[in-house]
Enzyme design. Structure first.
Site, PDB file in Angstrom:
ATOM      1  N   ALA A 160      -4.856   5.748   1.255  1.00  8.20           N
ATOM      2  CA  ALA A 160      -4.518   4.658   2.172  1.00  8.20           C
ATOM      3  C   ALA A 160      -3.701   3.589   1.452  1.00  8.20           C
ATOM      4  O   ALA A 160      -2.696   3.088   1.973  1.00  8.20           O
ATOM      5  CB  ALA A 160      -5.782   4.052   2.767  1.00  8.20           C
ATOM      6  N   TYR A 161      -4.124   3.251   0.255  1.00 12.20           N
ATOM      7  CA  TYR A 161      -3.380   2.280  -0.559  1.00 12.20           C
ATOM      8  C   TYR A 161      -1.958   2.767  -0.801  1.00 12.20           C
ATOM      9  O   TYR A 161      -0.983   2.022  -0.598  1.00 12.20           O
ATOM     10  CB  TYR A 161      -4.107   2.084  -1.888  1.00 12.20           C
ATOM     11  CG  TYR A 161      -3.309   1.350  -2.941  1.00 12.20           C
ATOM     12  CD1 TYR A 161      -3.281  -0.037  -2.981  1.00 12.20           C
ATOM     13  CD2 TYR A 161      -2.577   2.048  -3.906  1.00 12.20           C
ATOM     14  CE1 TYR A 161      -2.539  -0.714  -3.938  1.00 12.20           C
ATOM     15  CE2 TYR A 161      -1.837   1.378  -4.867  1.00 12.20           C
ATOM     16  CZ  TYR A 161      -1.820   0.003  -4.886  1.00 12.20           C
ATOM     17  OH  TYR A 161      -1.088  -0.653  -5.838  1.00 12.20           O
TER      18      TYR A 161
END
Length: 250
Positions: A160-161
């Site tokens: 996600a990052y």
């Protein structure tokens, strides 16, 4: 920097580590600086004593981002540069930790909000200040997005990052096309520049081994790169990797 202006450089998330270092270097060059910070830290106190304006802001919500933008527009008539440093390093939750998927959804939304939506909103809200400064200074002003070299290859634990930072790199291209020639928009993608105090020897060796240059360069190399972009008149829509040659090994 070889010269300073009365218009400040705005750095988001500058209460510690890289953002703090950049703010200190700019102030040492007599360049006015304004920063955002999420929570009180010794670095914020240090910057205030050095003359920076430090504004607490919550970029986890649109309301927080827009409130910060309003404050900047109230306090300043122009900006020399906008440096997007605010970040959050949250790992993906494991399925056994998050059987319903709610934590994963929250994590992705938080990464999107901080790394894409906040810069998107701030760029749009503060572009008039950058454009005004460019006109009065007779030179392009700057937006600089700080992303991450890991975007190049992905991450098993921080997808996600990484996806949110990849989106920010794409936004850089769009904004560069939109605001040329008055605002230059570029990206710096560092790998790890400085270890944390508690990082053990095994972790340090493993991390250093990812780079052919095998070194912990410190935040000075980031400052050199930012300073270069602020003074480079013929570069926009570009991405500069600060990774010690990691792409040669993985």
């Amino acid at each position: 920097m070889t010269e300073s202006t009365t218009y400040p450089v705005l750095i988001t998330g500058a209460g510690q580590r890289a953002g703090l270092y950049l703010a200190e270097q700019l102030l040492a060059c007599q360049q006015p600086v304004v920063i955002s910070y999420r929570s009180p830290k010794p670095g914020v106190d240090r910057l205030q004593k050095l003359g920076a304006q430090c504004i607490q802001a919550d970029f986890a919500t649109n309301a927080g981002v827009l409130a910060f933008a309003r404050r900047i527009k109230e306090d300043y008539s122009g900006l020399r540069a906008l440096v997007h440093n605010a970040s959050d390093w949250s790992r993906d939750p494991l399925p056994e930790e998050d059987p319903e998927g709610l934590l994963a959804a929250e994590t992705f939304q938080k990464m999107f909000q901080i790394h894409q939506q906040a810069p998107f909103l701030l760029n749009n809200q503060l572009a008039p200040l950058l454009l005004k400064a460019a006109k009065e200074l007779g030179q392009a002003t700057d937006i600089v997005h700080l992303t991450d070299d890991v975007v190049r290859r992905g991450s098993a634990k921080h997808s996600a990052y990484v996806a949110s930072k990849a989106g920010l790199e794409s936004l850089s291209l769009s904004f560069a096309a939109r605001w040329a020639p008055d605002i230059k928009v570029n990206t710096i993608a560092p790998a790890l520049l400085a270890f944390n105090e508690g990082d053990d020897a095994a972790y340090r060796h493993k991390t250093l081994s990812k780079s052919p240059l095998y070194m912990e360069p410190g935040f000075g190399v980031l400052w050199q790169t930012l300073d270069y972009l602020l003074h480079q008149p013929y570069m926009t829509g570009n991405l500069l990797r600060l990774n010690g040659g990691r792409h040669l090994k993985n």
